[in-house]
Write a protein that holds these residues in place. Sequence first.
Motif, mmCIF file in Angstrom:
data_model
loop_
_atom_site.group_PDB
_atom_site.id
_atom_site.type_symbol
_atom_site.label_atom_id
_atom_site.label_comp_id
_atom_site.label_asym_id
_atom_site.label_seq_id
_atom_site.Cartn_x
_atom_site.Cartn_y
_atom_site.Cartn_z
ATOM 1 N N GLU A 268 -12.865 -5.820 -39.528
ATOM 2 C CA GLU A 268 -12.207 -5.147 -40.651
ATOM 3 C C GLU A 268 -13.093 -4.069 -41.278
ATOM 4 N N MET A 269 -14.388 -4.094 -40.930
ATOM 5 C CA MET A 269 -15.323 -3.105 -41.461
ATOM 6 C C MET A 269 -15.655 -2.018 -40.426
ATOM 7 N N GLN A 270 -14.986 -2.038 -39.268
ATOM 8 C CA GLN A 270 -15.305 -1.099 -38.202
ATOM 9 C C GLN A 270 -14.071 -0.289 -37.816
ATOM 10 N N ASN A 271 -14.304 0.703 -36.949
ATOM 11 C CA ASN A 271 -13.176 1.512 -36.488
ATOM 12 C C ASN A 271 -12.326 0.729 -35.490
ATOM 13 N N GLY A 272 -11.200 1.301 -35.123
ATOM 14 C CA GLY A 272 -10.235 0.586 -34.300
ATOM 15 C C GLY A 272 -10.751 0.186 -32.932
ATOM 16 N N PHE A 273 -11.631 1.003 -32.333
ATOM 17 C CA PHE A 273 -12.124 0.697 -30.990
ATOM 18 C C PHE A 273 -12.910 -0.605 -30.965
ATOM 19 N N HIS B 123 -13.412 -6.739 -30.445
ATOM 20 C CA HIS B 123 -13.748 -8.016 -31.078
ATOM 21 C C HIS B 123 -12.750 -9.114 -30.724
ATOM 22 N N SER B 124 -11.545 -8.752 -30.415
ATOM 23 C CA SER B 124 -10.505 -9.754 -30.182
ATOM 24 C C SER B 124 -10.650 -10.479 -28.846
ATOM 25 N N PHE B 125 -11.429 -9.901 -27.901
ATOM 26 C CA PHE B 125 -11.532 -10.566 -26.597
ATOM 27 C C PHE B 125 -12.918 -10.477 -25.951
ATOM 28 N N TRP B 126 -13.890 -9.819 -26.574
ATOM 29 C CA TRP B 126 -15.210 -9.687 -25.939
ATOM 30 C C TRP B 126 -15.999 -10.989 -26.076
ATOM 31 N N ASN B 127 -16.903 -11.231 -25.130
ATOM 32 C CA ASN B 127 -17.571 -12.537 -25.093
ATOM 33 C C ASN B 127 -18.564 -12.744 -26.233
ATOM 34 N N GLY B 128 -19.222 -11.676 -26.696
ATOM 35 C CA GLY B 128 -20.146 -11.820 -27.818
ATOM 36 C C GLY B 128 -19.431 -12.262 -29.076
ATOM 37 N N ALA B 129 -18.243 -11.702 -29.319
ATOM 38 C CA ALA B 129 -17.438 -12.121 -30.464
ATOM 39 C C ALA B 129 -17.010 -13.576 -30.311
#
Length: 395
Positions: free
Chosen positions: A281-286, A291-297
């Motif tokens: 919510e604090m970053q741009n759309g990319f 964040h919705s599917f990357w492994n670090g998240a």
Amino acid sequence: MTADRRRPDHHSDRHSTRAADLRHVVTHLLTPLLMCIGMGLAYLGAFANPAPHHLPVAIVGTGTHAQVLAQTLNDETHGTLEARTVPDRATAIEQLKDQDVFGAYLAGAKATGTGAPHTPELLVATAGSDTSATVVQKVFTPLAAQQGAPLKVTDIAPTAENDPTGQGIFFLLVAISIGSYASVAVIGGAGAVLPMRLRAALAIGTSFVVSIIGTLFAGPVFHLVDHGLWALWSLAWLYSAGILLIGTGLHTFLKRWTTLGVMTLFVMLNFTSSGGIFRPEMQNGFFAALHSFWNGAGFVEGTRSHVYFADHGLAGHVWTLVGWLVVGLLTVGVAALAEKRRRTAEAEAIAHAGAVAAAAVAATVPERAPGRTPAHPAAGGETDAEEEMEEAVGV
């Protein structure tokens, strides 16, 4: 006469060798230069100008004042906040723990026009994101000042005592990531002579070691978390194994570019979208989309969910890590098939060349030039592997 004819050849050979060496160095310089560009674009693009985008907050109350305040915030912030109303304090706390909102504002008695004996209060959950809680506090502090009362801030989900900012989990992610992707160069480079199934086994074994080291850092060494270490180890192993298997499989195709490839996947795009420093919510759309599917998240949010929020949403984060592990297994499988086909083609080429050479030998035996020794094809591969590992260690 003969010596004079050879001099230009020797000069030409030295010139060609020097040009080849220069091309070799320049080619290797491409890797750090591309890393410089990639890291600059990723880190500055993700962290240089953080700003809230539809950051969800709650206004506690059912009356007209709460509804008007929520609508006013939505109108005046132009998409910065996404304010909603909740009926009571208990509901606000529940939504904070579920991370549906990142701040809940209870107006004081003067603002609501009731005789409620309380000053303005803001509920936050710093374990979810310390930066988001800070932003929310900056928004509601002026509202409380308009009532002539100080804003009371209540943290309903504080971080561990030895991790006051809540960013220790992010730096744990960094340590596990480095141990994982740096090992890829060793397994893929020095282990290139090994069959793929053995390299995959080494990758799995290395992930166990890396995840244990990470768990020790989080628990006994730095006390970033005070419970749930077994679950944290499981998340760390899933995360590390996915990186190692994907990297080991990619090495078959990328060779010396593997370090750049895994850094792009698991540093440039991974750290920046993990939510460890700034939530989506604090970053741009990319980066918010990644964040919705990357492994670090998956690792960061899964660890937060287990340690601070009673496992809310944990299953989804675990499935994210499992998905990356499956991708790693598929990558290794495809690489094994590619190497098998390559070996078959090489064996056929060698057999054909052997037949041609045998026929040529039968006709004539070429004389070996004085002072010349047979080339060792393995030396080039060994040098490439050593250079690749040196580059990875340098990174």
